[in-house]
Scaffold this motif. Sequence first.
Motif, PDB file in Angstrom:
ATOM      1  N   GLY A 126      25.885  52.763  45.177  1.00  0.00           N
ATOM      2  CA  GLY A 126      25.286  51.432  45.120  1.00  0.00           C
ATOM      3  C   GLY A 126      25.738  50.589  46.291  1.00  0.00           C
ATOM      4  N   GLY A 127      25.142  49.460  46.476  1.00  0.00           N
ATOM      5  CA  GLY A 127      25.526  48.589  47.581  1.00  0.00           C
ATOM      6  C   GLY A 127      26.604  47.605  47.186  1.00  0.00           C
ATOM      7  N   ASN A 128      27.347  47.928  46.114  1.00  0.00           N
ATOM      8  CA  ASN A 128      28.280  46.964  45.541  1.00  0.00           C
ATOM      9  C   ASN A 128      29.722  47.437  45.641  1.00  0.00           C
ATOM     10  OD1 ASN A 128      28.736  44.554  44.322  1.00  0.00           O
ATOM     11  ND2 ASN A 128      28.332  45.252  42.243  1.00  0.00           N
ATOM     12  N   ASP A 129      29.979  48.392  46.562  1.00  0.00           N
ATOM     13  CA  ASP A 129      31.309  48.982  46.646  1.00  0.00           C
ATOM     14  C   ASP A 129      32.230  48.172  47.549  1.00  0.00           C
ATOM     15  OD1 ASP A 129      30.644  50.960  44.907  1.00  0.00           O
ATOM     16  OD2 ASP A 129      30.159  52.443  46.438  1.00  0.00           O
ATOM     17  N   PHE A 130      32.399  46.895  47.214  1.00  0.00           N
ATOM     18  CA  PHE A 130      33.276  46.028  48.006  1.00  0.00           C
ATOM     19  C   PHE A 130      34.737  46.374  47.746  1.00  0.00           C
ATOM     20  CE2 PHE A 130      31.830  43.880  44.141  1.00  0.00           C
ATOM     21  CZ  PHE A 130      33.024  43.646  43.488  1.00  0.00           C
ATOM     22  N   GLY A 131      35.589  46.093  48.723  1.00  0.00           N
ATOM     23  CA  GLY A 131      37.015  46.411  48.619  1.00  0.00           C
ATOM     24  C   GLY A 131      37.823  45.259  48.057  1.00  0.00           C
ATOM     25  N   LEU A 132      39.104  45.532  47.855  1.00  0.00           N
ATOM     26  CA  LEU A 132      40.001  44.536  47.270  1.00  0.00           C
ATOM     27  C   LEU A 132      40.159  43.304  48.160  1.00  0.00           C
ATOM     28  CD1 LEU A 132      42.097  43.920  44.981  1.00  0.00           C
ATOM     29  CD2 LEU A 132      43.808  45.047  46.424  1.00  0.00           C
ATOM     30  N   PHE A 133      40.116  43.500  49.469  1.00  0.00           N
ATOM     31  CA  PHE A 133      40.351  42.387  50.390  1.00  0.00           C
ATOM     32  C   PHE A 133      39.057  41.818  50.971  1.00  0.00           C
ATOM     33  CE2 PHE A 133      44.169  45.091  50.539  1.00  0.00           C
ATOM     34  CZ  PHE A 133      45.100  44.170  50.081  1.00  0.00           C
ATOM     35  N   SER A 134      37.935  42.078  50.304  1.00  0.00           N
ATOM     36  CA  SER A 134      36.642  41.588  50.796  1.00  0.00           C
ATOM     37  C   SER A 134      36.336  40.191  50.252  1.00  0.00           C
ATOM     38  CB  SER A 134      35.528  42.549  50.371  1.00  0.00           C
ATOM     39  OG  SER A 134      35.421  42.560  48.953  1.00  0.00           O
ATOM     40  N   LYS A 135      35.439  39.501  50.927  1.00  0.00           N
ATOM     41  CA  LYS A 135      34.989  38.185  50.458  1.00  0.00           C
ATOM     42  C   LYS A 135      34.271  38.307  49.117  1.00  0.00           C
ATOM     43  CE  LYS A 135      34.531  35.895  54.943  1.00  0.00           C
ATOM     44  NZ  LYS A 135      33.582  35.279  55.910  1.00  0.00           N
ATOM     45  N   GLU A 136      33.560  39.419  48.929  1.00  0.00           N
ATOM     46  CA  GLU A 136      32.813  39.621  47.680  1.00  0.00           C
ATOM     47  C   GLU A 136      33.766  39.742  46.486  1.00  0.00           C
ATOM     48  OE1 GLU A 136      29.347  39.981  45.349  1.00  0.00           O
ATOM     49  OE2 GLU A 136      29.730  39.219  47.371  1.00  0.00           O
ATOM     50  N   PHE A 137      34.884  40.466  46.683  1.00  0.00           N
ATOM     51  CA  PHE A 137      35.876  40.550  45.604  1.00  0.00           C
ATOM     52  C   PHE A 137      36.463  39.175  45.322  1.00  0.00           C
ATOM     53  CE2 PHE A 137      40.158  40.850  43.937  1.00  0.00           C
ATOM     54  CZ  PHE A 137      40.017  41.748  42.888  1.00  0.00           C
ATOM     55  N   LEU A 138      36.763  38.445  46.379  1.00  0.00           N
ATOM     56  CA  LEU A 138      37.326  37.099  46.213  1.00  0.00           C
ATOM     57  C   LEU A 138      36.364  36.204  45.434  1.00  0.00           C
ATOM     58  CD1 LEU A 138      39.745  35.267  46.974  1.00  0.00           C
ATOM     59  CD2 LEU A 138      38.450  34.586  48.999  1.00  0.00           C
ATOM     60  N   LEU A 186      41.924  37.353  39.159  1.00  0.00           N
ATOM     61  CA  LEU A 186      43.181  37.969  39.585  1.00  0.00           C
ATOM     62  C   LEU A 186      44.304  36.925  39.649  1.00  0.00           C
ATOM     63  CD1 LEU A 186      44.441  40.669  40.405  1.00  0.00           C
ATOM     64  CD2 LEU A 186      43.893  40.135  42.794  1.00  0.00           C
ATOM     65  N   LEU A 187      43.983  35.720  40.086  1.00  0.00           N
ATOM     66  CA  LEU A 187      44.968  34.634  40.074  1.00  0.00           C
ATOM     67  C   LEU A 187      45.412  34.353  38.639  1.00  0.00           C
ATOM     68  CD1 LEU A 187      46.566  32.330  41.391  1.00  0.00           C
ATOM     69  CD2 LEU A 187      44.515  30.887  41.186  1.00  0.00           C
ATOM     70  N   GLY A 188      44.467  34.350  37.715  1.00  0.00           N
ATOM     71  CA  GLY A 188      44.792  34.097  36.304  1.00  0.00           C
ATOM     72  C   GLY A 188      45.676  35.171  35.708  1.00  0.00           C
ATOM     73  N   THR A 189      45.332  36.458  35.957  1.00  0.00           N
ATOM     74  CA  THR A 189      46.129  37.549  35.357  1.00  0.00           C
ATOM     75  C   THR A 189      47.517  37.650  35.992  1.00  0.00           C
ATOM     76  OG1 THR A 189      45.148  39.194  36.862  1.00  0.00           O
ATOM     77  CG2 THR A 189      44.100  38.911  34.698  1.00  0.00           C
ATOM     78  N   THR A 190      47.616  37.411  37.306  1.00  0.00           N
ATOM     79  CA  THR A 190      48.931  37.501  37.961  1.00  0.00           C
ATOM     80  C   THR A 190      49.838  36.334  37.571  1.00  0.00           C
ATOM     81  OG1 THR A 190      47.998  36.433  39.933  1.00  0.00           O
ATOM     82  CG2 THR A 190      48.154  38.828  39.975  1.00  0.00           C
ATOM     83  N   SER A 191      49.293  35.122  37.563  1.00  0.00           N
ATOM     84  CA  SER A 191      50.124  33.937  37.289  1.00  0.00           C
ATOM     85  C   SER A 191      50.616  33.907  35.849  1.00  0.00           C
ATOM     86  CB  SER A 191      49.351  32.652  37.619  1.00  0.00           C
ATOM     87  OG  SER A 191      48.165  32.571  36.848  1.00  0.00           O
ATOM     88  N   THR A 192      49.732  34.236  34.900  1.00  0.00           N
ATOM     89  CA  THR A 192      50.155  34.195  33.488  1.00  0.00           C
ATOM     90  C   THR A 192      51.195  35.271  33.200  1.00  0.00           C
ATOM     91  OG1 THR A 192      48.197  35.516  32.914  1.00  0.00           O
ATOM     92  CG2 THR A 192      48.052  33.135  32.562  1.00  0.00           C
ATOM     93  N   TRP A 193      51.033  36.464  33.781  1.00  0.00           N
ATOM     94  CA  TRP A 193      52.009  37.538  33.559  1.00  0.00           C
ATOM     95  C   TRP A 193      53.339  37.180  34.217  1.00  0.00           C
ATOM     96  CZ3 TRP A 193      49.910  43.234  33.493  1.00  0.00           C
ATOM     97  CH2 TRP A 193      50.761  44.035  32.729  1.00  0.00           C
ATOM     98  N   PHE A 194      53.292  36.581  35.417  1.00  0.00           N
ATOM     99  CA  PHE A 194      54.503  36.148  36.116  1.00  0.00           C
ATOM    100  C   PHE A 194      55.287  35.146  35.277  1.00  0.00           C
ATOM    101  CE2 PHE A 194      56.488  32.963  38.958  1.00  0.00           C
ATOM    102  CZ  PHE A 194      57.388  33.775  39.649  1.00  0.00           C
ATOM    103  N   LEU A 195      54.603  34.129  34.775  1.00  0.00           N
ATOM    104  CA  LEU A 195      55.263  33.067  34.013  1.00  0.00           C
ATOM    105  C   LEU A 195      55.779  33.584  32.672  1.00  0.00           C
ATOM    106  CD1 LEU A 195      52.667  30.312  34.902  1.00  0.00           C
ATOM    107  CD2 LEU A 195      55.078  30.279  35.582  1.00  0.00           C
ATOM    108  N   LEU A 196      54.972  34.429  32.019  1.00  0.00           N
ATOM    109  CA  LEU A 196      55.387  34.994  30.733  1.00  0.00           C
ATOM    110  C   LEU A 196      56.665  35.805  30.871  1.00  0.00           C
ATOM    111  CD1 LEU A 196      55.009  38.054  29.129  1.00  0.00           C
ATOM    112  CD2 LEU A 196      55.211  35.941  27.821  1.00  0.00           C
ATOM    113  N   ARG A 210      33.896  37.158  43.323  1.00  0.00           N
ATOM    114  CA  ARG A 210      33.648  37.611  41.948  1.00  0.00           C
ATOM    115  C   ARG A 210      34.905  37.594  41.078  1.00  0.00           C
ATOM    116  NH1 ARG A 210      29.254  41.970  41.017  1.00  0.00           N
ATOM    117  NH2 ARG A 210      27.713  41.525  42.629  1.00  0.00           N
ATOM    118  N   HIS A 211      36.033  38.034  41.655  1.00  0.00           N
ATOM    119  CA  HIS A 211      37.217  38.282  40.832  1.00  0.00           C
ATOM    120  C   HIS A 211      38.479  37.574  41.311  1.00  0.00           C
ATOM    121  CE1 HIS A 211      34.973  41.341  38.664  1.00  0.00           C
ATOM    122  NE2 HIS A 211      34.656  41.924  39.803  1.00  0.00           N
ATOM    123  N   GLY A 212      38.394  36.780  42.360  1.00  0.00           N
ATOM    124  CA  GLY A 212      39.579  36.124  42.904  1.00  0.00           C
ATOM    125  C   GLY A 212      40.279  35.236  41.893  1.00  0.00           C
ATOM    126  N   VAL A 213      39.502  34.400  41.190  1.00  0.00           N
ATOM    127  CA  VAL A 213      40.084  33.499  40.178  1.00  0.00           C
ATOM    128  C   VAL A 213      40.661  34.304  39.019  1.00  0.00           C
ATOM    129  CG1 VAL A 213      39.546  31.710  38.482  1.00  0.00           C
ATOM    130  CG2 VAL A 213      38.618  31.543  40.798  1.00  0.00           C
TER     131      VAL A 213
END
Length: 510
Positions: free
Chosen positions: A275-287, A294-304, A289-292
């Motif tokens: 498919g044409g949707n194989d964006f990478g972890l450091f792509s603008k498309e990942f940022l 990833l910020l949510g999962t990393t920050s909550t786990w860090f604080l917990l 779609r999933h940037g917020v």
Amino acid sequence: MGKDQLEVLNALDVAKTQWYHFTAIVIAGMGFFTDAYDLFCISLVTKLLGRIYYQKHGAAEPGSLPHNVSAAVNGVAFCGTLTGQLFFGWLGDKLGRKRVYGMVLMVMVICSVASGLSFGREPKAVISTLCFFRFWLGFGIGGDYPLSATIMSEYANKKTRGAFIAAVFAMQGFGILAGGTVAIIVSAAFKARFPAPSYEVDPAASIFPEADYVWRIILMFGAIPALMTYYWRAKMPETARYTALVAKNAKQAAADMSKVLQVEVEEEQENIEQGGNDFGLFSKEFLRRHGVHLLGTTSTWFLLDIAFYSQNLFQKDIFSAIGWIPKAKTMSALEEVFRIARAQTLIALCSTVPGYWFTVAFIDRIGRFSIQIMGFFFMTVFMFALAIPYQHWTLKENRVGFVVMYSLTFFFANFGPNATTFVVPAEIFPARLRSTCHGISAAWGKAGAMVGAFGFQYAEKGIGVRNSLIILGVVNLLGLLFTFLVPESKGKSLEDLSGEGEQENATDAV
């Protein structure tokens, strides 16, 4: 992927709960049983290590580990775990979940045994080799986080996926319980065989040479459950979602799943178009779609983990501070191990273990978001309730109340963010990045654990237990706020959550 979803993935989403689902929970869960045992049992033996290797002749108090040594022994496994989460998370997406899964387990088995065989008689030699092997033990444990979570999420149906992933994580509770139980049995057996007076009666006789075996046996026992599940991990097929969506071989995915799950799958084409949707972890498309997320999962786990690991690793110090465990000099070395283990086992039995299984029971009913918000809220409330009137809780008549309140913070950590921060990253990211993103989220958690392990060690001495508890309350409150960045994943397919459903539909439309 809606109606256009690959048949094998749709079959997995709607499959009834079967025996193999429970088999997978046990296979993955025994890894977490070992993880928890290995990470938490060290807190049971640090006082003993201090008495054996750092005793000063003629001192009024028994020997104890210097602050920097104690911080290293408690925290070095977390450094390894953080590294392992990043490395094996990435490798699990590159090579496949199955190929990396057995490798992780063997690292854990070898290093568990090696930890108990730390070399030499001099304190520096023993502690150095112990820290070396515990770093690599942590490295193996780190790999188990993203791989176990990802494998379970990709095997599960969407109706009970949360409960299955949470059940794998809940085996941590039994690992903590086992650590305390093994320490109680080993210390009681040695106490019966080698009776010893308290330190204040006879400092030299309160510790005997055979006590050196006690901490080694406790640490090495962690290899047994991991070794028992190696064969079954090796027999597990690759997950259908990895084979279909990452390796692009739907036919193989269908064949693999039909071997272990009773699902009817129509014949799939062998290879899937890119498919044409194989964006990478450091792509603008990942940022985008999933940037917020990833910020949510990393920050909550860090604080917990700042709060959770501070509580777990240093509960023996808190129990001593409020007088629930007698002063060290009034006990022999093994009496101290026995009492610390008994206190931690009681906390695990009454609050830690039930909290995990409450999450398993309710996560697919009330959702991940609600459980995480509730958990952080009550952890904040109970931390402040302990900290603000701290002097009140140190009075002898109020000690039981302190232990009850302290136990409730554990209960709501586990019926709350300690479980949900593990579950959600395994659900909301694309299959080709799922293990990597879970590893990144978990690594931020371990960074928080290191802040807890190293920071609380110094904060407790510098600003006192009361102020340390207030800081942990503030940390929990921040965790509650960052939870609003994490989406609810209850009842949705992994492909709809990750956006891979949109990819398939768009490809079909063209």
